[in-house]
Design a protein around this motif. Sequence first.
Motif, PDB file in Angstrom:
ATOM      1  N   ALA A 116       0.827  -1.200   0.000  1.00 49.66           N
ATOM      2  CA  ALA A 116       0.000   0.000   0.000  1.00 49.66           C
ATOM      3  C   ALA A 116       0.865   1.255   0.000  1.00 49.66           C
ATOM      4  CB  ALA A 116      -0.933  -0.015   1.210  1.00 49.66           C
ATOM      5  N   LEU A 117       1.928   1.246   0.795  1.00 49.89           N
ATOM      6  CA  LEU A 117       2.839   2.391   0.831  1.00 49.89           C
ATOM      7  C   LEU A 117       3.542   2.558  -0.505  1.00 49.89           C
ATOM      8  CD1 LEU A 117       4.048   4.604   2.660  1.00 49.89           C
ATOM      9  CD2 LEU A 117       5.853   2.962   3.281  1.00 49.89           C
ATOM     10  N   TYR A 118       3.925   1.459  -1.118  1.00 48.86           N
ATOM     11  CA  TYR A 118       4.558   1.485  -2.442  1.00 48.86           C
ATOM     12  C   TYR A 118       3.630   2.147  -3.455  1.00 48.86           C
ATOM     13  CZ  TYR A 118       6.456  -0.246  -6.883  1.00 48.86           C
ATOM     14  OH  TYR A 118       6.949  -0.334  -8.156  1.00 48.86           O
ATOM     15  N   ALA A 119       2.382   1.726  -3.492  1.00 47.34           N
ATOM     16  CA  ALA A 119       1.415   2.273  -4.444  1.00 47.34           C
ATOM     17  C   ALA A 119       1.172   3.761  -4.185  1.00 47.34           C
ATOM     18  CB  ALA A 119       0.106   1.500  -4.354  1.00 47.34           C
ATOM     19  N   ASP A 120       1.102   4.146  -2.918  1.00 49.78           N
ATOM     20  CA  ASP A 120       0.888   5.549  -2.554  1.00 49.78           C
ATOM     21  C   ASP A 120       2.043   6.411  -3.051  1.00 49.78           C
ATOM     22  OD1 ASP A 120       0.082   7.923  -1.458  1.00 49.78           O
ATOM     23  OD2 ASP A 120       0.019   7.216   0.616  1.00 49.78           O
ATOM     24  N   TYR A 121       3.259   5.956  -2.834  1.00 46.87           N
ATOM     25  CA  TYR A 121       4.409   6.737  -3.275  1.00 46.87           C
ATOM     26  C   TYR A 121       4.505   6.790  -4.798  1.00 46.87           C
ATOM     27  CZ  TYR A 121       6.841   8.217   0.946  1.00 46.87           C
ATOM     28  OH  TYR A 121       7.193   8.871   2.104  1.00 46.87           O
ATOM     29  N   GLN A 122       4.155   5.710  -5.488  1.00 44.14           N
ATOM     30  CA  GLN A 122       4.171   5.746  -6.950  1.00 44.14           C
ATOM     31  C   GLN A 122       3.213   6.811  -7.469  1.00 44.14           C
ATOM     32  OE1 GLN A 122       6.084   4.753  -9.116  1.00 44.14           O
ATOM     33  NE2 GLN A 122       6.914   2.704  -8.763  1.00 44.14           N
ATOM     34  N   ALA A 123       2.056   6.926  -6.832  1.00 40.64           N
ATOM     35  CA  ALA A 123       1.092   7.946  -7.235  1.00 40.64           C
ATOM     36  C   ALA A 123       1.636   9.345  -6.976  1.00 40.64           C
ATOM     37  CB  ALA A 123      -0.226   7.732  -6.496  1.00 40.64           C
ATOM     38  N   ARG A 124       2.332   9.513  -5.854  1.00 43.86           N
ATOM     39  CA  ARG A 124       2.899  10.822  -5.525  1.00 43.86           C
ATOM     40  C   ARG A 124       4.040  11.194  -6.477  1.00 43.86           C
ATOM     41  NH1 ARG A 124       1.596  12.508  -0.099  1.00 43.86           N
ATOM     42  NH2 ARG A 124       0.174  10.998   0.863  1.00 43.86           N
ATOM     43  N   VAL A 125       4.833  10.201  -6.878  1.00 45.24           N
ATOM     44  CA  VAL A 125       5.905  10.460  -7.847  1.00 45.24           C
ATOM     45  C   VAL A 125       5.302  10.877  -9.188  1.00 45.24           C
ATOM     46  CG1 VAL A 125       7.784   9.408  -9.168  1.00 45.24           C
ATOM     47  CG2 VAL A 125       7.561   8.921  -6.730  1.00 45.24           C
ATOM     48  N   ALA A 126       4.253  10.189  -9.612  1.00 44.59           N
ATOM     49  CA  ALA A 126       3.582  10.540 -10.867  1.00 44.59           C
ATOM     50  C   ALA A 126       3.040  11.963 -10.816  1.00 44.59           C
ATOM     51  CB  ALA A 126       2.458   9.553 -11.153  1.00 44.59           C
ATOM     52  N   ALA A 127       2.535  12.381  -9.660  1.00 45.08           N
ATOM     53  CA  ALA A 127       2.007  13.736  -9.513  1.00 45.08           C
ATOM     54  C   ALA A 127       3.112  14.776  -9.647  1.00 45.08           C
ATOM     55  CB  ALA A 127       1.301  13.877  -8.163  1.00 45.08           C
ATOM     56  N   ILE A 128       4.291  14.497  -9.106  1.00 48.57           N
ATOM     57  CA  ILE A 128       5.417  15.433  -9.232  1.00 48.57           C
ATOM     58  C   ILE A 128       5.838  15.559 -10.687  1.00 48.57           C
ATOM     59  CG2 ILE A 128       7.847  15.817  -8.654  1.00 48.57           C
ATOM     60  CD1 ILE A 128       7.333  14.542  -5.959  1.00 48.57           C
ATOM     61  N   LYS A 129       5.868  14.449 -11.408  1.00 50.83           N
ATOM     62  CA  LYS A 129       6.278  14.479 -12.813  1.00 50.83           C
ATOM     63  C   LYS A 129       5.351  15.338 -13.662  1.00 50.83           C
ATOM     64  CE  LYS A 129       8.449   9.888 -12.827  1.00 50.83           C
ATOM     65  NZ  LYS A 129       8.327   8.499 -13.338  1.00 50.83           N
ATOM     66  N   ALA A 130       4.118  15.516 -13.222  1.00 50.97           N
ATOM     67  CA  ALA A 130       3.144  16.300 -13.979  1.00 50.97           C
ATOM     68  C   ALA A 130       3.232  17.796 -13.708  1.00 50.97           C
ATOM     69  CB  ALA A 130       1.730  15.803 -13.675  1.00 50.97           C
ATOM     70  N   ILE A 131       4.073  18.206 -12.757  1.00 46.07           N
ATOM     71  CA  ILE A 131       4.198  19.621 -12.402  1.00 46.07           C
ATOM     72  C   ILE A 131       4.976  20.367 -13.487  1.00 46.07           C
ATOM     73  CG2 ILE A 131       5.204  21.236 -10.735  1.00 46.07           C
ATOM     74  CD1 ILE A 131       4.751  19.116  -8.581  1.00 46.07           C
ATOM     75  N   ASP A 132       4.543  21.578 -13.785  1.00 48.04           N
ATOM     76  CA  ASP A 132       5.259  22.420 -14.742  1.00 48.04           C
ATOM     77  C   ASP A 132       6.665  22.686 -14.234  1.00 48.04           C
ATOM     78  OD1 ASP A 132       5.547  24.001 -17.043  1.00 48.04           O
ATOM     79  OD2 ASP A 132       5.085  25.815 -15.907  1.00 48.04           O
ATOM     80  N   GLY A 133       7.651  22.468 -15.069  1.00 44.69           N
ATOM     81  CA  GLY A 133       9.046  22.632 -14.674  1.00 44.69           C
ATOM     82  C   GLY A 133       9.748  21.324 -14.426  1.00 44.69           C
ATOM     83  N   VAL A 134       8.987  20.234 -14.343  1.00 45.25           N
ATOM     84  CA  VAL A 134       9.556  18.884 -14.247  1.00 45.25           C
ATOM     85  C   VAL A 134       9.475  18.281 -15.640  1.00 45.25           C
ATOM     86  CG1 VAL A 134       9.437  16.639 -13.139  1.00 45.25           C
ATOM     87  CG2 VAL A 134       8.776  18.701 -11.865  1.00 45.25           C
ATOM     88  N   MET A 135      10.633  17.945 -16.197  1.00 48.11           N
ATOM     89  CA  MET A 135      10.672  17.593 -17.612  1.00 48.11           C
ATOM     90  C   MET A 135      11.290  16.224 -17.834  1.00 48.11           C
ATOM     91  SD  MET A 135      11.911  21.287 -19.111  1.00 48.11           S
ATOM     92  CE  MET A 135      11.572  20.811 -20.801  1.00 48.11           C
ATOM     93  N   LEU A 136      10.728  15.489 -18.772  1.00 43.75           N
ATOM     94  CA  LEU A 136      11.275  14.200 -19.174  1.00 43.75           C
ATOM     95  C   LEU A 136      12.527  14.431 -20.005  1.00 43.75           C
ATOM     96  CD1 LEU A 136      11.056  11.089 -19.506  1.00 43.75           C
ATOM     97  CD2 LEU A 136       9.603  11.516 -21.505  1.00 43.75           C
ATOM     98  N   GLY A 137      13.593  13.753 -19.628  1.00 44.19           N
ATOM     99  CA  GLY A 137      14.844  13.900 -20.350  1.00 44.19           C
ATOM    100  C   GLY A 137      14.783  13.236 -21.705  1.00 44.19           C
ATOM    101  N   GLU A 138      14.840  14.010 -22.724  1.00 41.91           N
ATOM    102  CA  GLU A 138      14.809  13.493 -24.085  1.00 41.91           C
ATOM    103  C   GLU A 138      15.344  14.569 -25.009  1.00 41.91           C
ATOM    104  OE1 GLU A 138      10.781  12.567 -24.893  1.00 41.91           O
ATOM    105  OE2 GLU A 138      10.034  14.600 -24.589  1.00 41.91           O
ATOM    106  N   ASP A 139      15.615  14.172 -26.229  1.00 42.43           N
ATOM    107  CA  ASP A 139      16.149  15.119 -27.204  1.00 42.43           C
ATOM    108  C   ASP A 139      15.020  15.992 -27.739  1.00 42.43           C
ATOM    109  OD1 ASP A 139      18.847  14.382 -27.096  1.00 42.43           O
ATOM    110  OD2 ASP A 139      18.459  12.627 -28.333  1.00 42.43           O
ATOM    111  N   ASN A 140      14.772  17.094 -27.067  1.00 41.61           N
ATOM    112  CA  ASN A 140      13.827  18.074 -27.581  1.00 41.61           C
ATOM    113  C   ASN A 140      14.308  19.453 -27.174  1.00 41.61           C
ATOM    114  OD1 ASN A 140      12.217  19.267 -25.216  1.00 41.61           O
ATOM    115  ND2 ASN A 140      12.051  17.061 -24.801  1.00 41.61           N
ATOM    116  N   PRO A 141      13.984  20.485 -27.936  1.00 45.33           N
ATOM    117  CA  PRO A 141      14.524  21.823 -27.690  1.00 45.33           C
ATOM    118  C   PRO A 141      14.232  22.349 -26.287  1.00 45.33           C
ATOM    119  CG  PRO A 141      13.540  21.715 -29.870  1.00 45.33           C
ATOM    120  CD  PRO A 141      13.191  20.428 -29.185  1.00 45.33           C
ATOM    121  N   ALA A 142      13.043  22.072 -25.759  1.00 51.50           N
ATOM    122  CA  ALA A 142      12.685  22.610 -24.447  1.00 51.50           C
ATOM    123  C   ALA A 142      13.567  22.022 -23.354  1.00 51.50           C
ATOM    124  CB  ALA A 142      11.210  22.335 -24.154  1.00 51.50           C
ATOM    125  N   PHE A 143      13.758  20.699 -23.393  1.00 50.47           N
ATOM    126  CA  PHE A 143      14.610  20.076 -22.384  1.00 50.47           C
ATOM    127  C   PHE A 143      16.054  20.519 -22.556  1.00 50.47           C
ATOM    128  CE2 PHE A 143      17.440  16.804 -20.769  1.00 50.47           C
ATOM    129  CZ  PHE A 143      16.924  16.572 -19.510  1.00 50.47           C
TER     130      PHE A 143
END
Length: 316
Positions: free
Chosen positions: A123-150
């Motif tokens: 249950a704690l694992y699932a809760d933290y996975q959801a919280r990590v996903a929420a952080i990734k959705a915040i403006d300013g948190v970017m997926l590392g990839e070859d794109n001009p913005a990153f």
Amino acid sequence: MKILNAQNSLRQYLEQVSDKLITIVSASASETESLVETLVENGNKVDLLVGTINSFSSPEFIDFCVRDTDANVTLHVDFRAQNSVHWKLILVEPDVVILGSANFTEIGLSLTRDTCTVIQDAALYADYQARVAAIKAIDGVMLGEDNPAFDEALEEYRQSHRRMQASLARGAQYLDGESWLGDETNQSIPLFIWYSDHSDDSEEKAEAFLRASSDGVDWDDVREFFTYECAEGVLPYEEGDMVLTARCNGTHIGFYTFDRILYRNGTYYIYSYRKKRYTQPFKLEEAKDRLKESIPEWYEEMRTSLNRHDINSVVR
């Protein structure tokens, strides 16, 4: 639940994991490229989220995860600086949660000064996975990839990291290189390697340009000056930088502060002033022999900075 320590370190624990999804959230990350490679070799998928507080995460580590790994490694970077994530969390599917004070750094994972607890709770694992996903959705948190913005955000961060490291090199003095390495906030030192002695003409120009700059410094107050040929605006040093300097054959090794920098006709003139007290990041005496061996190679590579791996190779 169990507590890991320096004898049974977090790195050792992770190296035993295979064929899992490993989610890593860390306020800073550096010098752990080899562990990422090991985790992938063991059949794991690695999902990283790293912060940028105080510009402590290594741009080299970010580059490695984005450019030099395969689809089994994903990286998000929280570019919000002082507002970025400060967690130290590792999740191993399906139910392992690792919490503590250890960043995803060489020193952090060794647990020589940090601690962490391994908790098995789905249950704690699932809760933290959801919280990590929420952080990734915040403006300013970017997926590392070859794109001009990153790439633009990373370049801006790279400059911030360089300025922070230069500031640390100017402001702190350690007894030796070993002590410098013991503080993981120290990640790089500017390096300047020159080819030949100054000509009379070069020295006359340097003196004339300094006098014309009207900064009130007499030529007799100049401890040393250097020249660097490049286009205006691309000099890899800034005024105030503490720089390790040497001739390309490994002689004349020393730390100098680049107190004044002037640009004239395709050449930067760099001045180090005489001072009553000369600070330096650490004493060089014990490292000079090994530095002498490495400097010719660094000159051929056109290096303008040294990272922790470089420092480690000459002081340990």
